[in-house]
Design an enzyme around this catalytic site. Structure first.
Site, short mmCIF file in Angstrom:
data_model
loop_
_atom_site.label_atom_id
_atom_site.label_comp_id
_atom_site.label_asym_id
_atom_site.label_seq_id
_atom_site.Cartn_x
_atom_site.Cartn_y
_atom_site.Cartn_z
N ARG A 65 -13.74 8.07 4.85
CA ARG A 65 -14.09 9.22 4.01
C ARG A 65 -14.51 10.40 4.88
O ARG A 65 -14.16 11.56 4.61
CB ARG A 65 -15.19 8.85 3.03
CG ARG A 65 -14.78 7.85 1.95
CD ARG A 65 -15.90 7.68 0.94
NE ARG A 65 -15.61 6.59 0.02
CZ ARG A 65 -16.30 5.44 -0.04
NH1 ARG A 65 -17.35 5.26 0.75
NH2 ARG A 65 -15.97 4.50 -0.89
N ASP A 104 -8.89 8.46 -12.26
CA ASP A 104 -9.24 7.03 -12.36
C ASP A 104 -9.07 6.61 -13.81
O ASP A 104 -9.13 7.44 -14.73
CB ASP A 104 -10.68 6.78 -11.90
CG ASP A 104 -10.93 5.33 -11.52
OD1 ASP A 104 -10.74 4.99 -10.34
OD2 ASP A 104 -11.29 4.53 -12.41
N ALA A 142 -3.03 5.64 -12.66
CA ALA A 142 -2.64 6.33 -11.42
C ALA A 142 -1.14 6.56 -11.32
O ALA A 142 -0.69 7.69 -11.06
CB ALA A 142 -3.14 5.54 -10.22
N ASP A 163 -6.64 5.12 -2.74
CA ASP A 163 -7.37 3.93 -2.31
C ASP A 163 -7.44 2.96 -3.50
O ASP A 163 -8.45 2.87 -4.18
CB ASP A 163 -8.77 4.33 -1.85
CG ASP A 163 -9.62 3.13 -1.43
OD1 ASP A 163 -9.03 2.09 -1.07
OD2 ASP A 163 -10.86 3.25 -1.46
N CYS A 191 -6.81 -2.87 0.19
CA CYS A 191 -7.90 -3.83 0.37
C CYS A 191 -7.44 -5.25 0.04
O CYS A 191 -8.26 -6.14 -0.13
CB CYS A 191 -9.10 -3.44 -0.48
SG CYS A 191 -8.79 -3.46 -2.27
#
Length: 411
Positions: free
Chosen positions: A228, A266, A295, A315, A355
């Site tokens: 970030r 979001d 998204a 992300d 992730c």
């Protein structure tokens, strides 16, 4: 808060080193352990009737097939990872003092790395506490226990946490698939104190609000801290798009760094509401827009509308939750790269992250490359990174470095 179940264990019942049952490995299966690996898989264990009958999470003396001691481990005959080493000393006393020493070591590292008490305090095996996650939010901590062994040690762990840190609030967010694999139930409860709303944290000099009780995981993702900060350095005067923005970690930092306009997307209105409150805390609300949308739908819409941005950030949550999802997840990352790259003005920047534990770095990089090609764009990788320093990786467990990220300049 409603508890969905609790676990309490009598620590007096934990056997002394001399009373621990012995778990032996198959011939030749000890080499990885001797080489520094902290895990033993079920097919490496001499899984006889006695081993199968052991209570999940109990402490055992780990030995080679011919009786040489390997150390003290937590043993669970149910999952693929059957034994997790706590100490190479087979006579180690695993009690409050042992756990306090591990916590103190972890705390000393974080205090050396960071000037404010907002970080991941314990990151599982790398900090010597297998399957244990503890995130610190000033006077509050959130813990997630993912192994039967640490669940059995939980009373001593909580006492050690009081001894080392003495937090005002300890929230247990013991949920997720990892607990199911260990044969554990899921529950959320306060072990100490309570919260009546979101808490404030500081990251890279920016103020944020996090919902520790209802937010994802522990309420905040400290792992992207360094990424970030890097992306924010590119945001001055820029038009920024942040999809999968959650509570605004990237978006608000970009605005504070001087972005002309930030759009955060979001699917969770609750997350967007917190992001908006964080923007207001930092005096940048007028330059931030928060949009509830899926998204991929929003990216498609923006592309068709001809929208272009100086910085685009994506992300997402894990697209690959298990090995069986790998092909489908890889295609999703490729599509994400294609759609986001198409929105970056020439000379602008694209940040993409994964992730997904099962998404290897090379495969992720390949999907990003293919996505750029699909979009008819070229560029250069400026940064290939992972999680911040409060998420250390055990040297023998490189596969636990779950976070992959690339920052590219797009032509």
């Amino acid at each position: 808060m409603t508890s969905h179940g609790t676990a309490s264990h009598d620590t007096a019942a934990i056997p002394t080193p001399g009373d621990r049952p012995v778990v032996a490995l198959r011939p030749g299966a000890h080499r990885r352990v001797l080489g520094g690996h902290p895990w033993v898989y079920s097919n490496e264990v001499r899984m006889d009737r006695a081993a199968k009958a052991l209570e999940p999470g109990g402490l055992v003396r780990l030995e080679t097939h011919d009786g040489r001691a390997l150390g003290t481990a937590m043993f669970n005959p149910k999952p693929l990872i059957s034994a997790r080493l706590l100490s190479r000393d087979p006579e180690a006393v695993i009690d409050r003092g042992f756990l306090a020493a591990r916590l103190a070591r972890a705390l000393a590292l974080r205090e050396h790395l960071f000037g404010a008490p907002f970080y991941r305090l314990v990151h599982a095996e790398a900090d010597g506490l297998p399957g244990t996650i503890i995130d610190r939010f000033g006077p509050a901590v959130v813990a997630q226990i993912n192994t039967a062994g640490m669940e059995r040690l939980l009373p001593d762990l909580l006492a050690a946490l009081d001894e080392v840190l003495n937090p005002e609030v300890v929230l247990l967010r013991n949920e997720g698939a990892a607990r199911t694999l260990e044969g554990l139930d899921s529950y959320t409860r306060y072990a100490k104190g309570s919260l009546d709303g979101p808490v404030e944290l500081m990251e890279n000099g920016v103020r944020f609000l996090a919902d520790l009780r209802e937010g994802q995981k522990t309420g905040w993702f400290f792992d992207q801290r360094a990424n970030r900060a890097f992306v924010a350095r590119l945001a001055e005067g820029a038009r920024v798009l942040d999809v999968y923005s959650y509570t605004g970690g990237f978006a608000v930092q970009a605005a504070v760094a001087g972005a002309a306009e930030v759009t955060a997307v979001d699917r969770s209105q609750a997350a967007l509401d917190l992001a908006a409150r964080s923007a207001a805390l930092n005096g940048v609300a007028e330059r931030c827009r928060f949009r509830r949308a899926e998204a991929f739908d929003e990216l498609q819409h923006l592309g068709e509308a001809g929208s272009r941005f100086d910085v685009v950030i994506a992300d997402p949550p894990a697209f690959v939750k298990s090995r069986k999802d790998l092909n489908q997840g890889a295609r999703a990352y490729r599509k994400l790269a294609r759609l986001t790259a198409g929105l970056v003005r020439p000379g602008g920047f694209l940040f993409l992250a994964s992730c997904s534990h099962n998404m290897e770095p090379g495969l992720f990089a390949e999907q990003v490359r293919r996505g750029l090609h699909d979009a008819g764009r070229e560029g250069r990788i400026l940064l290939a990174s992972g999680a911040a320093a409060d998420h250390p990786v055990h040297p023998a467990l490189p596969e636990s470095a779950y976070l992959k990220a690339q920052l590219l300049q797009i032509d």
